[in-house]
Scaffold this motif. Structure first.
Motif, PDB file in Angstrom:
ATOM      1  N   ASP A 113       0.859  -1.167   0.000  1.00 56.14           N
ATOM      2  CA  ASP A 113       0.000   0.000   0.000  1.00 56.14           C
ATOM      3  C   ASP A 113       0.902   1.226   0.000  1.00 56.14           C
ATOM      4  N   GLU A 114       0.910   1.936  -1.118  1.00 55.00           N
ATOM      5  CA  GLU A 114       1.823   3.063  -1.261  1.00 55.00           C
ATOM      6  C   GLU A 114       1.289   4.346  -0.648  1.00 55.00           C
ATOM      7  N   SER A 115       0.112   4.295  -0.070  1.00 53.57           N
ATOM      8  CA  SER A 115      -0.456   5.508   0.515  1.00 53.57           C
ATOM      9  C   SER A 115       0.094   5.770   1.913  1.00 53.57           C
ATOM     10  N   GLY A 116       0.888   4.876   2.453  1.00 56.62           N
ATOM     11  CA  GLY A 116       1.467   5.081   3.765  1.00 56.62           C
ATOM     12  C   GLY A 116       0.581   4.547   4.879  1.00 56.62           C
ATOM     13  N   PRO A 118      -1.628   4.710   8.416  1.00 57.77           N
ATOM     14  CA  PRO A 118      -2.627   5.696   8.842  1.00 57.77           C
ATOM     15  C   PRO A 118      -1.997   6.913   9.520  1.00 57.77           C
ATOM     16  N   LEU A 119      -0.949   6.699  10.294  1.00 56.46           N
ATOM     17  CA  LEU A 119      -0.282   7.818  10.953  1.00 56.46           C
ATOM     18  C   LEU A 119       0.373   8.739   9.918  1.00 56.46           C
ATOM     19  N   GLN A 120       1.029   8.143   8.921  1.00 52.18           N
ATOM     20  CA  GLN A 120       1.652   8.950   7.869  1.00 52.18           C
ATOM     21  C   GLN A 120       0.599   9.717   7.074  1.00 52.18           C
ATOM     22  N   GLN A 121      -0.527   9.075   6.793  1.00 51.61           N
ATOM     23  CA  GLN A 121      -1.587   9.750   6.048  1.00 51.61           C
ATOM     24  C   GLN A 121      -2.148  10.925   6.852  1.00 51.61           C
ATOM     25  N   MET A 122      -2.353  10.712   8.154  1.00 53.51           N
ATOM     26  CA  MET A 122      -2.879  11.775   9.002  1.00 53.51           C
ATOM     27  C   MET A 122      -1.880  12.933   9.087  1.00 53.51           C
ATOM     28  N   THR A 123      -0.600  12.612   9.237  1.00 51.29           N
ATOM     29  CA  THR A 123       0.431  13.642   9.314  1.00 51.29           C
ATOM     30  C   THR A 123       0.484  14.444   8.017  1.00 51.29           C
ATOM     31  N   GLN A 124       0.377  13.756   6.889  1.00 54.48           N
ATOM     32  CA  GLN A 124       0.392  14.444   5.593  1.00 54.48           C
ATOM     33  C   GLN A 124      -0.817  15.356   5.437  1.00 54.48           C
ATOM     34  N   ARG A 125      -1.995  14.883   5.872  1.00 53.10           N
ATOM     35  CA  ARG A 125      -3.198  15.714   5.786  1.00 53.10           C
ATOM     36  C   ARG A 125      -3.060  16.964   6.657  1.00 53.10           C
ATOM     37  N   GLN A 126      -2.475  16.783   7.845  1.00 53.23           N
ATOM     38  CA  GLN A 126      -2.292  17.931   8.726  1.00 53.23           C
ATOM     39  C   GLN A 126      -1.322  18.932   8.106  1.00 53.23           C
ATOM     40  N   ALA A 127      -0.246  18.429   7.499  1.00 55.92           N
ATOM     41  CA  ALA A 127       0.731  19.317   6.850  1.00 55.92           C
ATOM     42  C   ALA A 127       0.083  20.039   5.669  1.00 55.92           C
TER      43      ALA A 127
END
Length: 189
Positions: A113-116, A118-127
């Motif tokens: 899964d290249e989307s990362g 859940p923590l990475q996805q949340m961090t990216q959304r916050q950024a």
């Protein structure tokens, strides 16, 4: 099945954009041509698509046929065969998601899964949210200059021409906007 002389006559009429001739040619040859495409593709839907594409080609190129001096059915079969081979080559080979080895044990392909996480996805959304918020704090014209520079790759000179502003103003807007973004993004939430 009509003989070569009848097919020649139909192709001649198709070359003159006679729709009834195309329909008669289709009715006379489509069964055989569909069988050729199906044998190569082993997929009825794809074979029917190839047949349709070939008759579009016949409609567009029937005027070229008399110069070929070949059997009409041979020409049509060559068209369908070549088109089916092209379609078969473009297909990706399908890889099953599960398989059994020599001992009969079932295995699965692991697809990362290249989307990362859940923590990475949340961090990216916050950024992303923080960057969007920081961009909104910049005045509209300098923000537009910054977006054009970074999203469309425009140079300072191109920005000055597009926004109809002096070059010095554009350079100041971009530099100040970048400094404001750096300060804003670096601030704790």
């Amino acid at each position: 099945m009509p003989d070569d002389d009848q097919l020649h006559a139909l192709l001649g009429r198709v070359a003159l954009q006679d729709r009834q001739a195309l329909q008669a040619l289709y009715q006379a040859t489509s069964g055989r041509l569909l069988a050729v495409a199906y044998r190569l593709l082993e997929d009825r839907g794809a074979a029917e698509d190839v047949l349709q594409e070939c008759f579009i080609t016949v409609w567009q190129r029937a005027a070229q046929f008399p110069a070929l001096r070949a059997s009409p059915l041979a020409w049509l079969t060559t068209l369908i065969r070549n088109r089916a081979i092209d379609v078969a080559r473009r297909r990706r080979p399908e890889t099953p998601l599960t398989w059994r080895d020599a001992e009969g044990e079932e295995h699965h392909h692991d697809i990362p899964d290249e989307s990362g996480s859940p923590l990475q996805q949340m961090t990216q959304r916050q950024a992303d949210h923080r960057l969007h918020h920081c961009l909104e704090t910049i005045d509209s014209e300098p923000r537009a200059a910054l977006k054009l520079a970074y999203f469309e790759g425009l140079t300072h000179e191109q920005l000055a021409a597009r926004l109809e502003r002096p070059l010095g103003t554009i350079k100041a807007w971009v530099r100040r906007s970048l400094m404001r973004l750096k300060d804003c993004v670096g601030e704790p939430a």
